[in-house]
Enzyme design. Structure first.
Site, PDB file in Angstrom:
ATOM      1  N   ALA A 130      16.657  19.777  20.352  1.00 55.00           N
ATOM      2  CA  ALA A 130      15.752  19.814  21.199  1.00 55.00           C
ATOM      3  C   ALA A 130      15.497  21.205  22.396  1.00 55.00           C
ATOM      4  CB  ALA A 130      17.330  19.973  21.997  1.00 55.00           C
ATOM      5  N   SER A 131      15.447  22.275  19.928  1.00 53.14           N
ATOM      6  CA  SER A 131      14.892  23.556  20.537  1.00 53.14           C
ATOM      7  C   SER A 131      13.463  23.435  21.313  1.00 53.14           C
ATOM      8  CB  SER A 131      15.020  24.799  19.673  1.00 53.14           C
ATOM      9  OG  SER A 131      14.915  23.594  18.293  1.00 53.14           O
ATOM     10  N   ASP A 175      22.717  21.375  11.375  1.00 51.74           N
ATOM     11  CA  ASP A 175      21.418  20.725  10.371  1.00 51.74           C
ATOM     12  C   ASP A 175      22.350  19.207  10.399  1.00 51.74           C
ATOM     13  OD1 ASP A 175      20.120  19.388   7.959  1.00 51.74           O
ATOM     14  OD2 ASP A 175      19.915  21.173   6.918  1.00 51.74           O
ATOM     15  N   ASN A 198      17.705  12.515  18.686  1.00 53.05           N
ATOM     16  CA  ASN A 198      15.755  12.649  18.384  1.00 53.05           C
ATOM     17  C   ASN A 198      16.064  13.506  16.952  1.00 53.05           C
ATOM     18  OD1 ASN A 198      13.111  13.632  19.728  1.00 53.05           O
ATOM     19  ND2 ASN A 198      14.167  15.536  19.265  1.00 53.05           N
ATOM     20  N   SER A 255       9.344   5.902  16.357  1.00 55.97           N
ATOM     21  CA  SER A 255       8.295   6.355  16.167  1.00 55.97           C
ATOM     22  C   SER A 255       7.446   5.101  15.865  1.00 55.97           C
ATOM     23  CB  SER A 255       7.696   7.407  15.081  1.00 55.97           C
ATOM     24  OG  SER A 255       6.678   7.011  14.481  1.00 55.97           O
ATOM     25  N   TYR A 290       9.046   8.845   5.533  1.00 53.43           N
ATOM     26  CA  TYR A 290       9.187   8.896   7.267  1.00 53.43           C
ATOM     27  C   TYR A 290       9.289   7.679   7.838  1.00 53.43           C
ATOM     28  CZ  TYR A 290       7.823  10.443  12.005  1.00 53.43           C
ATOM     29  OH  TYR A 290       8.203  11.311  13.455  1.00 53.43           O
ATOM     30  N   ILE A 321       2.452  12.593  19.935  1.00 49.71           N
ATOM     31  CA  ILE A 321       3.329  12.764  21.032  1.00 49.71           C
ATOM     32  C   ILE A 321       2.797  14.934  20.480  1.00 49.71           C
ATOM     33  CG2 ILE A 321       5.003  13.812  22.668  1.00 49.71           C
ATOM     34  CD1 ILE A 321       4.733  10.786  22.682  1.00 49.71           C
TER      35      ILE A 321
HETATM   36  N1  LIG Z   1       5.352  13.871  17.887  1.00 49.23           N
HETATM   37  C1  LIG Z   1       5.430  12.736  17.536  1.00 49.23           C
HETATM   38  O1  LIG Z   1       3.982  12.264  17.782  1.00 49.23           O
HETATM   39  C2  LIG Z   1       6.232  12.013  17.545  1.00 49.23           C
HETATM   40  C3  LIG Z   1       6.278  10.700  17.377  1.00 49.23           C
HETATM   41  C4  LIG Z   1       6.972   9.516  17.332  1.00 49.23           C
HETATM   42  C5  LIG Z   1       8.194  10.468  17.221  1.00 49.23           C
HETATM   43  N2  LIG Z   1       8.297  11.599  16.495  1.00 49.23           N
HETATM   44  C6  LIG Z   1      10.115  11.688  16.375  1.00 49.23           C
HETATM   45  O2  LIG Z   1      10.301  12.676  17.538  1.00 49.23           O
HETATM   46  C7  LIG Z   1      11.824  13.554  17.117  1.00 49.23           C
HETATM   47  C8  LIG Z   1      10.848  14.942  17.664  1.00 49.23           C
HETATM   48  O3  LIG Z   1      10.003  14.717  16.418  1.00 49.23           O
HETATM   49  P1  LIG Z   1       8.618  16.479  17.618  1.00 49.23           P
HETATM   50  O4  LIG Z   1       7.553  16.256  16.958  1.00 49.23           O
HETATM   51  O5  LIG Z   1       9.373  16.917  18.732  1.00 49.23           O
HETATM   52  O6  LIG Z   1       8.776  17.879  15.638  1.00 49.23           O
HETATM   53  P2  LIG Z   1       9.408  18.909  15.959  1.00 49.23           P
HETATM   54  O7  LIG Z   1       8.546  19.533  17.157  1.00 49.23           O
HETATM   55  O8  LIG Z   1       8.941  19.604  14.723  1.00 49.23           O
HETATM   56  O9  LIG Z   1      10.840  19.535  16.970  1.00 49.23           O
HETATM   57  C9  LIG Z   1      11.941  19.007  15.396  1.00 49.23           C
HETATM   58  C10 LIG Z   1      12.858  19.380  16.149  1.00 49.23           C
HETATM   59  O10 LIG Z   1      14.165  18.763  15.611  1.00 49.23           O
HETATM   60  C11 LIG Z   1      14.976  19.887  14.825  1.00 49.23           C
HETATM   61  N3  LIG Z   1      15.443  19.172  13.410  1.00 49.23           N
HETATM   62  C12 LIG Z   1      14.615  19.300  12.536  1.00 49.23           C
HETATM   63  N4  LIG Z   1      15.296  19.583  11.548  1.00 49.23           N
HETATM   64  C13 LIG Z   1      16.427  19.337  11.351  1.00 49.23           C
HETATM   65  C14 LIG Z   1      17.975  19.189  11.293  1.00 49.23           C
HETATM   66  N5  LIG Z   1      18.518  19.121   9.812  1.00 49.23           N
HETATM   67  N6  LIG Z   1      18.564  19.552  12.200  1.00 49.23           N
HETATM   68  C15 LIG Z   1      18.948  19.624  13.279  1.00 49.23           C
HETATM   69  N7  LIG Z   1      17.628  19.453  14.073  1.00 49.23           N
HETATM   70  C16 LIG Z   1      16.804  19.792  13.329  1.00 49.23           C
HETATM   71  C17 LIG Z   1      13.829  21.913  14.979  1.00 49.23           C
HETATM   72  O11 LIG Z   1      14.694  22.006  15.178  1.00 49.23           O
HETATM   73  P3  LIG Z   1      14.526  23.767  14.877  1.00 49.23           P
HETATM   74  O12 LIG Z   1      13.480  24.044  16.023  1.00 49.23           O
HETATM   75  O13 LIG Z   1      15.851  24.720  14.249  1.00 49.23           O
HETATM   76  O14 LIG Z   1      13.565  23.796  13.734  1.00 49.23           O
HETATM   77  C18 LIG Z   1      13.209  20.731  16.359  1.00 49.23           C
HETATM   78  O15 LIG Z   1      13.811  21.153  17.583  1.00 49.23           O
HETATM   79  C19 LIG Z   1      11.433  13.412  15.692  1.00 49.23           C
HETATM   80  O16 LIG Z   1      12.652  12.425  14.869  1.00 49.23           O
HETATM   81  C20 LIG Z   1      10.098  12.623  15.111  1.00 49.23           C
HETATM   82  O17 LIG Z   1       9.549  11.750  14.357  1.00 49.23           O
HETATM   83  C21 LIG Z   1       7.546  12.391  16.965  1.00 49.23           C
END
Ligand SMILES: NC(=O)c1ccc[n+]([C@@H]2O[C@H](COP(=O)([O-])OP(=O)(O)OC[C@H]3O[C@@H](n4cnc5c(N)ncnc54)[C@H](OP(=O)(O)O)[C@@H]3O)[C@@H](O)[C@H]2O)c1
Length: 260
Positions: free
Chosen positions: A10-11, A63, A90, A151, A164, A197
């Site tokens: 959620a960061s 993690d 998430n 996703s 993925y 997104i």
């Molecule tokens: N963006 C898109 O278009 C999209 C589309 C479909 C689905 N999704 C899904 O939505 C979710 C969030 O994606 P996002 O786009 O927001 O990604 P993001 O901007 O890269 O953010 C990822 C988040 O996950 C945390 N994280 C990564 N590895 C982790 C771990 N091992 N344990 C706990 N937390 C962890 C990160 O923490 P830190 O800040 O500490 O690194 C950050 O808060 C994911 O599951 C992704 O697959 C994204």
């Protein structure tokens, strides 16, 4: 007493968007992150500021791929808030190096599956057991829920992100498995399925998707925002879908609609 949500990752990005929207409807929050403490603290401050009523938000590094970290995350929630109403799985990472399926490595596969699939499975197991424990007869209005953020990659092929896509497909099945098992305990389980997104994850492929969206990739011609996903989670959190479980909520601008 406010309801409590634990949101992994959620960061930043989508998780942050979910946290902000839940803050607005009066949820107390556990904001989980992996390594980016500054971003997590910023989300915490922004959630407290966004909360219409007085809400509490606490930050917890963990993690999700590490068993002891998952246990610590649940223990943290229990100690700080004493209850859990909503778990949002998430946290996720994209395919390392986006390698072609013929060049994909076992090391990268294990890393991604640990975070995107094994993490949510065993964290949901821990949370579900605690939710069942909280479902005492006197806990009348307690209606806990679990959400998996999947996703469009759960059903759309990208041969340069096989790990993925497969992990997201399995996560989608996980929703149905937990939904079937937990219905007798009054715990509904949902899949929230985002499309394209705007976040750090999609930053490196922004130009590619700008073009695809302009060319009609999605009926609604714009990037999705973390807030769009957050609002879908709010509908679940507010118990607006009480007779639906194992359900998919697409937040994709209509990407999933087949057209000829
Ligand atoms: N963006 C898109 O278009 C999209 C589309 C479909 C689905 N999704 C899904 O939505 C979710 C969030 O994606 P996002 O786009 O927001 O990604 P993001 O901007 O890269 O953010 C990822 C988040 O996950 C945390 N994280 C990564 N590895 C982790 C771990 N091992 N344990 C706990 N937390 C962890 C990160 O923490 P830190 O800040 O500490 O690194 C950050 O808060 C994911 O599951 C992704 O697959 C994204």
């Amino acid at each position: 007493m406010n309801p409590v949500a634990l949101i992994t990752g959620a960061s930043r990005g989508i998780g942050r968007g979910i946290a902000l929207e839940l803050a607005k409807i009066g949820y107390d929050l556990v904001i989980n992150y992996a390594g980016n403490a500054e971003a997590a603290k910023q989300t915490q401050a922004d959630c407290v500021a966004a909360g219409k009523s007085k809400i509490r938000a606490d930050v917890c590094q963990a993690d999700v791929s590490i068993p002891t970290d998952r246990q610590r995350l649940v223990d943290f929630t229990r100690e700080k808030f004493g209850r859990l109403d909503l778990l949002v799985n998430n946290a996720g990472v994209t395919s390392r190096g986006r390698k072609d399926i013929l060049d994909a490595t076992e090391e990268n596969f294990d890393w991604l599956v640990g975070i995107n699939l094994k993490g949510p499975f065993f964290l949901s197991q821990l949370a579900a057991k605690w939710m069942i424990e909280q479902k005492k007869p006197e806990a009348g209005g307690y209606r806990p829920k679990i959400v998996m953020v999947t996703s469009i990659s759960s059903y759309t092929v990208s041969p340069n992100r096989a790990d993925y896509c497969m992990a997201k497909a399995a996560l989608s099945m996980m929703v149905k498995l937990f939904a079937a098992r937990l219905a007798e305990h009054g715990i509904n389980v949902y899949e929230v399925c985002p499309g394209v997104i705007e976040s750090d994850m999609t930053g490196p492929v922004k130009a590619k998707y700008d073009k695809l969206i302009a060319e009609g990739l999605t009926p609604i011609k714009r990037w999705g925002q973390p807030e769009d996903v957050g609002r879908a989670v709010v509908a679940i959190a507010q118990d607006l879908l009480p007779f639906s479980t194992g359900e998919v909520i697409n937040v994709d601008g209509g990407f999933h609609i087949r057209t000829v």
